[in-house]
Write an enzyme that holds these catalytic residues in place. Sequence first.
Site, PDB file in Angstrom:
ATOM      1  N   HIS A 186      13.098  -2.589  33.593  1.00  0.00           N
ATOM      2  CA  HIS A 186      12.390  -1.376  33.185  1.00  0.00           C
ATOM      3  C   HIS A 186      12.762  -0.169  34.032  1.00  0.00           C
ATOM      4  O   HIS A 186      12.070   0.183  34.978  1.00  0.00           O
ATOM      5  CB  HIS A 186      10.876  -1.620  33.244  1.00  0.00           C
ATOM      6  CG  HIS A 186      10.444  -2.803  32.435  1.00  0.00           C
ATOM      7  ND1 HIS A 186       9.451  -3.660  32.814  1.00  0.00           N
ATOM      8  CD2 HIS A 186      10.902  -3.270  31.262  1.00  0.00           C
ATOM      9  CE1 HIS A 186       9.310  -4.606  31.899  1.00  0.00           C
ATOM     10  NE2 HIS A 186      10.186  -4.388  30.953  1.00  0.00           N
TER      11      HIS A 186
HETATM   12  C1  LIG Z   1      15.379  -8.655  28.036  1.00  0.00           C
HETATM   13  C2  LIG Z   1      14.361  -7.555  27.880  1.00  0.00           C
HETATM   14  C3  LIG Z   1      13.026  -7.857  27.757  1.00  0.00           C
HETATM   15  C4  LIG Z   1      12.096  -6.832  27.595  1.00  0.00           C
HETATM   16  N1  LIG Z   1      10.792  -7.158  27.427  1.00  0.00           N
HETATM   17  C5  LIG Z   1       9.882  -6.192  27.271  1.00  0.00           C
HETATM   18  C6  LIG Z   1       8.515  -6.518  27.066  1.00  0.00           C
HETATM   19  O1  LIG Z   1       8.124  -7.675  27.063  1.00  0.00           O
HETATM   20  N2  LIG Z   1       7.640  -5.495  26.884  1.00  0.00           N
HETATM   21  C7  LIG Z   1       8.023  -4.202  26.910  1.00  0.00           C
HETATM   22  O2  LIG Z   1       7.171  -3.311  26.776  1.00  0.00           O
HETATM   23  N3  LIG Z   1       9.314  -3.870  27.098  1.00  0.00           N
HETATM   24  C8  LIG Z   1      10.245  -4.833  27.267  1.00  0.00           C
HETATM   25  N4  LIG Z   1      11.548  -4.495  27.441  1.00  0.00           N
HETATM   26  C9  LIG Z   1      11.928  -3.089  27.422  1.00  0.00           C
HETATM   27  C10 LIG Z   1      12.075  -2.592  25.985  1.00  0.00           C
HETATM   28  O3  LIG Z   1      13.018  -3.350  25.302  1.00  0.00           O
HETATM   29  C11 LIG Z   1      12.445  -1.127  25.999  1.00  0.00           C
HETATM   30  O4  LIG Z   1      11.440  -0.426  26.716  1.00  0.00           O
HETATM   31  C12 LIG Z   1      12.489  -0.520  24.617  1.00  0.00           C
HETATM   32  O5  LIG Z   1      13.243  -1.299  23.742  1.00  0.00           O
HETATM   33  C13 LIG Z   1      13.051   0.881  24.714  1.00  0.00           C
HETATM   34  O6  LIG Z   1      13.077   1.464  23.444  1.00  0.00           O
HETATM   35  P1  LIG Z   1      13.952   2.763  23.185  1.00  0.00           P
HETATM   36  O7  LIG Z   1      13.816   3.070  21.747  1.00  0.00           O
HETATM   37  O8  LIG Z   1      13.610   3.799  24.188  1.00  0.00           O
HETATM   38  O9  LIG Z   1      15.460   2.323  23.539  1.00  0.00           O
HETATM   39  P2  LIG Z   1      16.374   1.187  22.894  1.00  0.00           P
HETATM   40  O10 LIG Z   1      15.578   0.136  22.273  1.00  0.00           O
HETATM   41  O11 LIG Z   1      17.352   0.773  23.927  1.00  0.00           O
HETATM   42  O12 LIG Z   1      17.143   1.950  21.738  1.00  0.00           O
HETATM   43  C14 LIG Z   1      18.116   2.920  22.023  1.00  0.00           C
HETATM   44  C15 LIG Z   1      19.192   2.855  20.952  1.00  0.00           C
HETATM   45  O13 LIG Z   1      20.067   3.960  21.158  1.00  0.00           O
HETATM   46  C16 LIG Z   1      21.396   3.559  20.931  1.00  0.00           C
HETATM   47  N5  LIG Z   1      22.273   4.491  21.656  1.00  0.00           N
HETATM   48  C17 LIG Z   1      22.398   4.640  22.991  1.00  0.00           C
HETATM   49  N6  LIG Z   1      23.278   5.622  23.278  1.00  0.00           N
HETATM   50  C18 LIG Z   1      23.707   6.097  22.094  1.00  0.00           C
HETATM   51  C19 LIG Z   1      24.622   7.116  21.737  1.00  0.00           C
HETATM   52  N7  LIG Z   1      25.273   7.838  22.650  1.00  0.00           N
HETATM   53  N8  LIG Z   1      24.859   7.348  20.415  1.00  0.00           N
HETATM   54  C20 LIG Z   1      24.209   6.632  19.450  1.00  0.00           C
HETATM   55  N9  LIG Z   1      23.327   5.644  19.746  1.00  0.00           N
HETATM   56  C21 LIG Z   1      23.072   5.394  21.053  1.00  0.00           C
HETATM   57  C22 LIG Z   1      21.451   2.135  21.459  1.00  0.00           C
HETATM   58  O14 LIG Z   1      22.521   1.407  20.869  1.00  0.00           O
HETATM   59  C23 LIG Z   1      20.072   1.598  21.054  1.00  0.00           C
HETATM   60  O15 LIG Z   1      20.092   0.966  19.799  1.00  0.00           O
HETATM   61  C24 LIG Z   1      12.498  -5.487  27.597  1.00  0.00           C
HETATM   62  C25 LIG Z   1      13.852  -5.184  27.729  1.00  0.00           C
HETATM   63  C26 LIG Z   1      14.766  -6.200  27.869  1.00  0.00           C
HETATM   64  C27 LIG Z   1      16.189  -5.824  27.974  1.00  0.00           C
END
Ligand SMILES: Cc1cc2nc3c(=O)[nH]c(=O)nc-3n(C[C@H](O)[C@H](O)[C@H](O)COP(=O)(O)OP(=O)(O)OC[C@H]3O[C@@H](n4cnc5c(N)ncnc54)[C@H](O)[C@@H]3O)c2cc1C
Length: 589
Positions: free
Chosen positions: A518
């Site tokens: 995180h």
């Molecule tokens: C193994 C693991 C377990 C986790 N478990 C938990 C949990 O139990 N509870 C919890 O609250 N959180 C958990 N998390 C954290 C959680 O997954 C993230 O907080 C959350 O998914 C973030 O969402 P987001 O939409 O901000 O980013 P993301 O889900 O990472 O989405 C961002 C997207 O942007 C895309 N992207 C990036 N750069 C570019 C670019 N330049 N151009 C186009 N596309 C791009 C990526 O490919 C991705 O698909 C966990 C994370 C991991 C890795």
Amino acid sequence: MDYKRSRADVVIVGLGWAGSVMAEELTRAGLEVVAIERGAWRETSADFPTTTDPDELRYAVRKEILQPAAVETYTFRNNENQTALPGREWNNWTLGMNVGGAGTHWAAASWRFLPWDMQVKSRVLDRYGAKQLVDGLIVQDWGVTYDELEPFYDRFEKIAGTSGTAGVINGVKQPGGNPFEGSRRHPYPTPSLVRSRWNDLFAETTTKMGYHPFPVPAGTIGAAYTNALGINLAPCTYCGYCQLYGCGNWSKSSPNACVMPVLMQRKNFTMLTECEVLRIEKSPDGKTATGAIFIDSDGNYGFQPADIVVISAYQLDNVRLLMLSKLGKIYNPRTGEGTLGRAFNFQTLSYAFLNLPNEYLNPFMNTGALATQIDDFNGDNFDHSGLGFIGGAGIQALSNTGLPISLADQIPPGHRQWGSSWKKDFKESYQNWAMVQGQGTSYAHRTQYMDLDPTYKDRHGQPLLRMTYDYNLNDKRSGAFIRDRCREIAEAVGGKNIRAQSFADDHYNPSRPFDSSHTMGGAVMGLDPNTSVLNRFQQHWDAHNVFVSGASSFPNNGGYNPTITIGALTLHTARAIIDRYIKNPGSLV
Ligand SMILES: Cc1cc2nc3c(=O)[nH]c(=O)nc-3n(C[C@H](O)[C@H](O)[C@H](O)COP(=O)(O)OP(=O)(O)OC[C@H]3O[C@@H](n4cnc5c(N)ncnc54)[C@H](O)[C@@H]3O)c2cc1C
């Protein structure tokens, strides 16, 4: 530029949880939205072989579902006297790389933060005074309060189908829930998961110790549920293939299962997959953005013009894209000037690993978020006078893995890690190994920051993001305090071979197992443009049509996982765009 697409109302960069719920809100309000995602489309039933081919080597060990280091990586160092080097394998930075982002392979622990977490500065000063803050610690209020976010937490939980037992509804404490949580208007949409044997033992023991155990809210959902968007989700089967896998059973909340089926029906929604945004283009006066420049899978450069730009590419890539786009002033740790890259923070983990002789815990029956927790030592739920730190941790009994390869080295210390004695030991310890985990808060420090690496570049020739990070004195003190509480619980439950540790006793190391994934901050929200990149609506102070959504906005971490708070903040921002910004574009504060 090879081609220019027709203008959209909004371009969204990245389609994880933040991007997808933003797209759903904005398209429902009638806006023309184009989302650009670096990874490929993933179909819930077809592409996540949870029950047919849950190959541990491919997914849990080699981490096939994640963003490969060859596509994008980050450089890391503990302090500015070191040379940062690029990460080549993933332990902690397990980022998403497909439609759904990390929301496909997350564990799905589904927390709201404490009201205190969003007002750390004012509440610490009120209760203890400035003397409680260690030198160089950066704490600041978020500009938005828990009460303002509550309706958006509620909405996000109803999209995700979150399971749990409410602790406080309309100010009244509820039996079996977390008595320390912020007041909720409604119960969780689905009931808590069934406790594992390890969860039961932890609950019995901590109750006897005078603490207040409750089931961790989970996105591995506890009952069949039709979510707020009309999508049917199935009850979790406790198969145990959650974290690092996508769920093909429609039982784990994910953007793929909970949002995409509706979004894909909308005629005013367009998704460009396998297209990577390289930077946001600014208007000639630099005061607004004009759209996103991207490269598609054929290597062609495209431009997507739009009236509004939403960056939701995950915490690290949000910060990097802002830096590559020259949106904001990069933080200089020597002078303290600049806000972009400042207030980078992480998480402080403490553990007690133990064995429970004569127990058969059957760890293969689990979900990524099957846990029982106490919050008696989280946030400011206990008196910190004289302790020399702020914050704490949620302390939990986790039943989140039974994968045999991953657990093969969890045998008692001093025992051989190979041969026939290892086989005998592993057979026993597989059934009785357990962990008490303290998932700690984390506060930024003036020495922790992100900037662009001066040496290393990605496959497109753009600088990698560089992280400079180590645990600060507050982390070390709070980590040690929580480690001792974890040890006490492990002893009280009758554990043997107890190995208690605070990760903050050592230097931060991004390849250490069992650490947090995180990452937080770097483009934080707040009330003052001198200390934040975004205002309380996640709107850029310098370019009013740029909104940035993700954990990059968090000035500090809570003793929880972040995603439900990311979701609530995104919905709060979406509502401000729909109700106010499109009627009168400009600063919302
Ligand atoms: C193994 C693991 C377990 C986790 N478990 C938990 C949990 O139990 N509870 C919890 O609250 N959180 C958990 N998390 C954290 C959680 O997954 C993230 O907080 C959350 O998914 C973030 O969402 P987001 O939409 O901000 O980013 P993301 O889900 O990472 O989405 C961002 C997207 O942007 C895309 N992207 C990036 N750069 C570019 C670019 N330049 N151009 C186009 N596309 C791009 C990526 O490919 C991705 O698909 C966990 C994370 C991991 C890795």
